[in-house]
Design a protein around this motif. Structure first.
Motif, PDB file in Angstrom:
ATOM      1  N   ASN A 121      -3.619  -1.674   1.505  1.00 24.66           N
ATOM      2  CA  ASN A 121      -3.364  -2.934   0.786  1.00 24.66           C
ATOM      3  C   ASN A 121      -1.882  -3.210   0.511  1.00 24.66           C
ATOM      4  OD1 ASN A 121      -6.003  -3.899   0.634  1.00 24.66           O
ATOM      5  ND2 ASN A 121      -6.436  -2.715  -1.208  1.00 24.66           N
ATOM      6  N   MET A 122      -0.982  -2.717   1.348  1.00 25.49           N
ATOM      7  CA  MET A 122       0.449  -2.906   1.141  1.00 25.49           C
ATOM      8  C   MET A 122       0.804  -4.391   1.118  1.00 25.49           C
ATOM      9  SD  MET A 122       3.495  -3.690   2.752  1.00 25.49           S
ATOM     10  CE  MET A 122       5.199  -3.300   2.492  1.00 25.49           C
TER      11      MET A 122
ATOM     12  N   ALA B  52       8.804  -9.013  -2.580  1.00 27.46           N
ATOM     13  CA  ALA B  52      10.204  -9.450  -2.595  1.00 27.46           C
ATOM     14  C   ALA B  52      10.984  -8.373  -1.846  1.00 27.46           C
ATOM     15  CB  ALA B  52      10.707  -9.577  -4.044  1.00 27.46           C
ATOM     16  N   PRO B  53      12.236  -8.644  -1.485  1.00 28.90           N
ATOM     17  CA  PRO B  53      12.997  -7.616  -0.770  1.00 28.90           C
ATOM     18  C   PRO B  53      13.093  -6.293  -1.543  1.00 28.90           C
ATOM     19  CG  PRO B  53      14.124  -9.715  -0.620  1.00 28.90           C
ATOM     20  CD  PRO B  53      12.984  -9.905  -1.588  1.00 28.90           C
ATOM     21  N   ASP B  54      13.057  -6.368  -2.880  1.00 26.86           N
ATOM     22  CA  ASP B  54      13.196  -5.171  -3.713  1.00 26.86           C
ATOM     23  C   ASP B  54      11.899  -4.721  -4.362  1.00 26.86           C
ATOM     24  OD1 ASP B  54      12.945  -7.351  -5.422  1.00 26.86           O
ATOM     25  OD2 ASP B  54      14.456  -6.630  -6.842  1.00 26.86           O
ATOM     26  N   LEU B  55      10.754  -5.273  -3.915  1.00 32.81           N
ATOM     27  CA  LEU B  55       9.497  -4.984  -4.593  1.00 32.81           C
ATOM     28  C   LEU B  55       8.330  -4.982  -3.612  1.00 32.81           C
ATOM     29  CD1 LEU B  55       7.941  -4.580  -7.283  1.00 32.81           C
ATOM     30  CD2 LEU B  55       7.845  -7.083  -7.462  1.00 32.81           C
ATOM     31  N   ALA B  56       7.617  -3.854  -3.593  1.00 30.43           N
ATOM     32  CA  ALA B  56       6.406  -3.756  -2.775  1.00 30.43           C
ATOM     33  C   ALA B  56       5.332  -3.044  -3.577  1.00 30.43           C
ATOM     34  CB  ALA B  56       6.687  -3.003  -1.482  1.00 30.43           C
TER      35      ALA B  56
ATOM     36  N   GLN C   7      -3.028   3.831  -3.217  1.00 27.00           N
ATOM     37  CA  GLN C   7      -2.485   5.192  -3.273  1.00 27.00           C
ATOM     38  C   GLN C   7      -1.877   5.636  -1.946  1.00 27.00           C
ATOM     39  OE1 GLN C   7      -2.612   7.611  -5.990  1.00 27.00           O
ATOM     40  NE2 GLN C   7      -1.161   8.525  -4.586  1.00 27.00           N
ATOM     41  N   PRO C   8      -0.549   5.854  -1.895  1.00 28.55           N
ATOM     42  CA  PRO C   8       0.063   6.365  -0.667  1.00 28.55           C
ATOM     43  C   PRO C   8      -0.104   7.888  -0.563  1.00 28.55           C
ATOM     44  CG  PRO C   8       1.764   5.794  -2.263  1.00 28.55           C
ATOM     45  CD  PRO C   8       0.441   5.485  -2.899  1.00 28.55           C
ATOM     46  N   ASP C   9      -0.237   8.377   0.679  1.00 27.46           N
ATOM     47  CA  ASP C   9      -0.282   9.824   0.878  1.00 27.46           C
ATOM     48  C   ASP C   9       1.152  10.344   1.046  1.00 27.46           C
ATOM     49  OD1 ASP C   9       0.508   9.449   3.579  1.00 27.46           O
ATOM     50  OD2 ASP C   9      -1.561   9.524   4.293  1.00 27.46           O
TER      51      ASP C   9
END
Length: 149
Positions: A7-8, A12-16, A20-22
């Motif tokens: 669900n990435m 914004a350029p500074d915000l993602a 849960q990332p592995d």
């Protein structure tokens, strides 16, 4: 690699944000220049990483954990989140929880209330992911306050 994270969303350029990332995904997040990871998931959940803080810090990023019970979000949780976001302006920030539901609401509220993003744009990622239940709908309404007009 970042686009393959659960669900990435690049807000914004500074915000993602994401689910849960592995460990490999956290390494890709660090390599992409993110400097802070904020985790809103609970520490004892089945999907939680055993040493998320250590993994993130070993990759050269800062880590903040705001354990947010999915069935009991509080105004204090939201205030804490806002304070962390505001204290880290200028850093590339990655915010995650388990599946991005909690994050989509908290970021929607932060974008609207703290950055002045119009409500419909601030909550666009949330609408792509899920429809909040009665508890979360009430939480959003309470955070937004009475309608103005």
């Amino acid at each position: 690699m970042l686009s393959g994270i659960c669900n990435m969303r690049q807000l914004a350029p500074d915000l993602a944000t994401s689910g849960q990332p592995d460990a490999d995904e956290l390494a890709a997040i660090a390599a992409a220049g993110y400097r802070l990871v904020i985790n809103l998931a609970l520490r004892d959940a089945d999907y939680a990483r055993a040493d998320a803080a250590g993994t993130v810090r070993a990759l050269g990023m800062d880590y903040v954990h705001i354990p947010l019970a999915f069935d009991a979000p509080t105004p204090q949780d939201l205030r804490t989140f806002f304070a962390v976001m505001d204290a880290n302006r200028g850093k590339r920030i990655w915010v995650h929880c388990a599946a991005i539901k909690r994050v989509s609401v908290f970021l929607g509220l932060w974008l609207h209330l703290c950055r002045g993003v119009p409500l419909s744009a601030a909550f666009a990622p949330q609408r792509e992911i899920w429809q909040p239940d009665a508890l979360w709908s009430r939480f959003i309404a309470d955070a937004l306050g009475p309608p103005h007009g």
